[in-house]
Design an enzyme around this catalytic site. Structure first.
Site, PDB file in Angstrom:
ATOM      1  N   HIS A   9      31.554   4.157  14.162  1.00 27.07           N
ATOM      2  CA  HIS A   9      30.104   4.305  13.977  1.00 27.07           C
ATOM      3  C   HIS A   9      29.786   5.792  14.015  1.00 27.07           C
ATOM      4  O   HIS A   9      30.396   6.543  14.780  1.00 27.07           O
ATOM      5  CB  HIS A   9      29.324   3.611  15.101  1.00 27.07           C
ATOM      6  CG  HIS A   9      27.908   4.126  15.209  1.00 27.07           C
ATOM      7  ND1 HIS A   9      26.908   3.686  14.385  1.00 27.07           N
ATOM      8  CD2 HIS A   9      27.352   5.096  15.983  1.00 27.07           C
ATOM      9  CE1 HIS A   9      25.797   4.357  14.667  1.00 27.07           C
ATOM     10  NE2 HIS A   9      26.040   5.220  15.634  1.00 27.07           N
ATOM     11  N   ASN A  66      34.938  -1.928  10.720  1.00 32.50           N
ATOM     12  CA  ASN A  66      35.083  -0.684   9.947  1.00 32.50           C
ATOM     13  C   ASN A  66      35.336   0.560  10.824  1.00 32.50           C
ATOM     14  O   ASN A  66      35.013   1.680  10.446  1.00 32.50           O
ATOM     15  CB  ASN A  66      33.902  -0.502   8.994  1.00 32.50           C
ATOM     16  CG  ASN A  66      32.578  -0.414   9.710  1.00 32.50           C
ATOM     17  OD1 ASN A  66      32.525  -0.412  10.933  1.00 32.50           O
ATOM     18  ND2 ASN A  66      31.500  -0.299   8.953  1.00 32.50           N
ATOM     19  N   LYS A 121      35.452   1.832  17.143  1.00 29.87           N
ATOM     20  CA  LYS A 121      35.137   0.406  17.310  1.00 29.87           C
ATOM     21  C   LYS A 121      36.373  -0.408  17.713  1.00 29.87           C
ATOM     22  O   LYS A 121      37.515   0.062  17.596  1.00 29.87           O
ATOM     23  CB  LYS A 121      34.529  -0.117  16.004  1.00 29.87           C
ATOM     24  CG  LYS A 121      33.173   0.513  15.656  1.00 29.87           C
ATOM     25  CD  LYS A 121      32.568  -0.123  14.406  1.00 29.87           C
ATOM     26  CE  LYS A 121      31.214   0.465  14.069  1.00 29.87           C
ATOM     27  NZ  LYS A 121      30.598  -0.192  12.879  1.00 29.87           N
ATOM     28  N   GLU A 172      20.858   7.674  20.616  1.00 30.50           N
ATOM     29  CA  GLU A 172      22.134   6.986  20.858  1.00 30.50           C
ATOM     30  C   GLU A 172      22.941   7.699  21.953  1.00 30.50           C
ATOM     31  O   GLU A 172      23.558   7.045  22.803  1.00 30.50           O
ATOM     32  CB  GLU A 172      22.920   6.902  19.548  1.00 30.50           C
ATOM     33  CG  GLU A 172      22.249   5.975  18.529  1.00 30.50           C
ATOM     34  CD  GLU A 172      22.879   6.015  17.148  1.00 30.50           C
ATOM     35  OE1 GLU A 172      22.360   5.312  16.257  1.00 30.50           O
ATOM     36  OE2 GLU A 172      23.875   6.739  16.934  1.00 30.50           O
ATOM     37  N   TYR A 190      22.248  -1.881  18.339  1.00 29.14           N
ATOM     38  CA  TYR A 190      22.086  -2.298  16.944  1.00 29.14           C
ATOM     39  C   TYR A 190      20.773  -3.049  16.718  1.00 29.14           C
ATOM     40  O   TYR A 190      20.661  -3.832  15.770  1.00 29.14           O
ATOM     41  CB  TYR A 190      23.283  -3.139  16.501  1.00 29.14           C
ATOM     42  CG  TYR A 190      24.487  -2.318  16.075  1.00 29.14           C
ATOM     43  CD1 TYR A 190      24.396  -1.393  15.022  1.00 29.14           C
ATOM     44  CD2 TYR A 190      25.727  -2.460  16.690  1.00 29.14           C
ATOM     45  CE1 TYR A 190      25.491  -0.644  14.616  1.00 29.14           C
ATOM     46  CE2 TYR A 190      26.832  -1.718  16.283  1.00 29.14           C
ATOM     47  CZ  TYR A 190      26.705  -0.808  15.249  1.00 29.14           C
ATOM     48  OH  TYR A 190      27.791  -0.068  14.832  1.00 29.14           O
TER      49      TYR A 190
HETATM   50  P1  ATP Z   1      27.353   2.247  11.674  1.00 31.21           P
HETATM   51  O1  ATP Z   1      25.877   2.096  11.991  1.00 31.21           O
HETATM   52  O2  ATP Z   1      28.215   1.290  12.457  1.00 31.21           O
HETATM   53  O3  ATP Z   1      27.805   3.666  11.750  1.00 31.21           O
HETATM   54  P2  ATP Z   1      26.769   2.238   8.887  1.00 31.21           P
HETATM   55  O4  ATP Z   1      25.627   3.132   9.244  1.00 31.21           O
HETATM   56  O5  ATP Z   1      27.737   2.717   7.856  1.00 31.21           O
HETATM   57  O6  ATP Z   1      27.594   1.843  10.158  1.00 31.21           O
HETATM   58  P3  ATP Z   1      24.897   0.056   8.862  1.00 31.21           P
HETATM   59  O7  ATP Z   1      24.198  -0.391   7.626  1.00 31.21           O
HETATM   60  O8  ATP Z   1      24.146   0.824   9.892  1.00 31.21           O
HETATM   61  O9  ATP Z   1      26.218   0.840   8.416  1.00 31.21           O
HETATM   62  O10 ATP Z   1      25.527  -1.255   9.540  1.00 31.21           O
HETATM   63  C1  ATP Z   1      25.921  -1.242  10.884  1.00 31.21           C
HETATM   64  C2  ATP Z   1      27.210  -1.996  11.037  1.00 31.21           C
HETATM   65  O11 ATP Z   1      26.969  -3.381  10.803  1.00 31.21           O
HETATM   66  C3  ATP Z   1      28.308  -1.620  10.044  1.00 31.21           C
HETATM   67  O12 ATP Z   1      29.062  -0.519  10.428  1.00 31.21           O
HETATM   68  C4  ATP Z   1      29.147  -2.875  10.054  1.00 31.21           C
HETATM   69  O13 ATP Z   1      30.022  -2.890  11.178  1.00 31.21           O
HETATM   70  C5  ATP Z   1      28.102  -3.966  10.205  1.00 31.21           C
HETATM   71  N1  ATP Z   1      27.734  -4.492   8.891  1.00 31.21           N
HETATM   72  C6  ATP Z   1      26.934  -3.917   7.974  1.00 31.21           C
HETATM   73  N2  ATP Z   1      26.800  -4.673   6.875  1.00 31.21           N
HETATM   74  C7  ATP Z   1      27.532  -5.799   7.118  1.00 31.21           C
HETATM   75  C8  ATP Z   1      27.816  -6.980   6.380  1.00 31.21           C
HETATM   76  N3  ATP Z   1      27.306  -7.184   5.169  1.00 31.21           N
HETATM   77  N4  ATP Z   1      28.627  -7.902   6.960  1.00 31.21           N
HETATM   78  C9  ATP Z   1      29.152  -7.721   8.197  1.00 31.21           C
HETATM   79  N5  ATP Z   1      28.915  -6.619   8.949  1.00 31.21           N
HETATM   80  C10 ATP Z   1      28.133  -5.671   8.421  1.00 31.21           C
HETATM   81 MG    MG Z   2      24.254   2.697  10.801  1.00 24.35          MG
END
Ligand code: ATP
Ligand code: MG
Length: 140
Positions: free
Chosen positions: A117, A114, A11, A128, A51
């Protein structure tokens, strides 16, 4: 468990800090093989599609803005049990909850920024991967 493929994104917070190689070293050390990789500037439309599952969440606008704020590196990773293995080496979504040694524990700045992904299922990995790669770009 057979050999699987999963989709990964390095990212903007990580590409901004020149951590592409450091992230790749963690992936490779975990036994994942990078079988496709390219650096792209994600468009708003691409980020919204990617997303879409989170479109009703309060952080959706912020997430799309972040993912389009700087280049990302999109990847296909291959290995035994690759979907789960990648989720393990990534660590928890919130870096404060991520286990020691994981990518997010070491590099992530916040729950939003973070660093990586990773697909959460083999089914989503297929979807994806197809959004960003054509078959002849993936070379195992
Ligand atoms: P990713 O899909 O990016 O691999 P993940 O599966 O661990 O991450 P998801 O729940 O799918 O987490 O959320 C997708 C992304 O949205 C997260 O990686 C983060 O960048 C963002 N995100 C999730 N929760 C929050 C939040 N509470 N505040 C801000 N951003 C968030
Ligand atoms: Mg996710």
């Amino acid at each position: 468990m057979a050999v699987q493929r999963t989709f990964s994104i390095i990212k903007p917070d990580a590409t901004n800090r020149n951590l592409t190689g450091a992230v790749n070293a963690k992936l490779e050390a975990a036994g994942l093989r990078i079988v496709a990789q390219k650096r792209i500037q994600m468009t708003q439309a691409q980020a919204e599609t990617f997303y879409a599952v989170h479109s009703e969440r309060p952080f959706f606008g912020e997430l799309v803005e972040f993912m389009t704020s700087a280049p990302v590196v999109v990847q296909v990773l291959e290995g035994e049990n690759a979907v789960l293995k990648n989720r393990e080496v990534m660590g928890a979504t919130n870096p404060s909850e991520a286990a020691e040694g994981t990518i997010r524990k070491e590099f992530a700045l916040s729950i939003g920024e973070n660093s990586v992904h990773g697909s959460d299922s083999e089914e989503n990995a297929t979807i994806e991967i197809a959004q960003f790669f054509s078959g002849n770009e993936i070379v195992g």
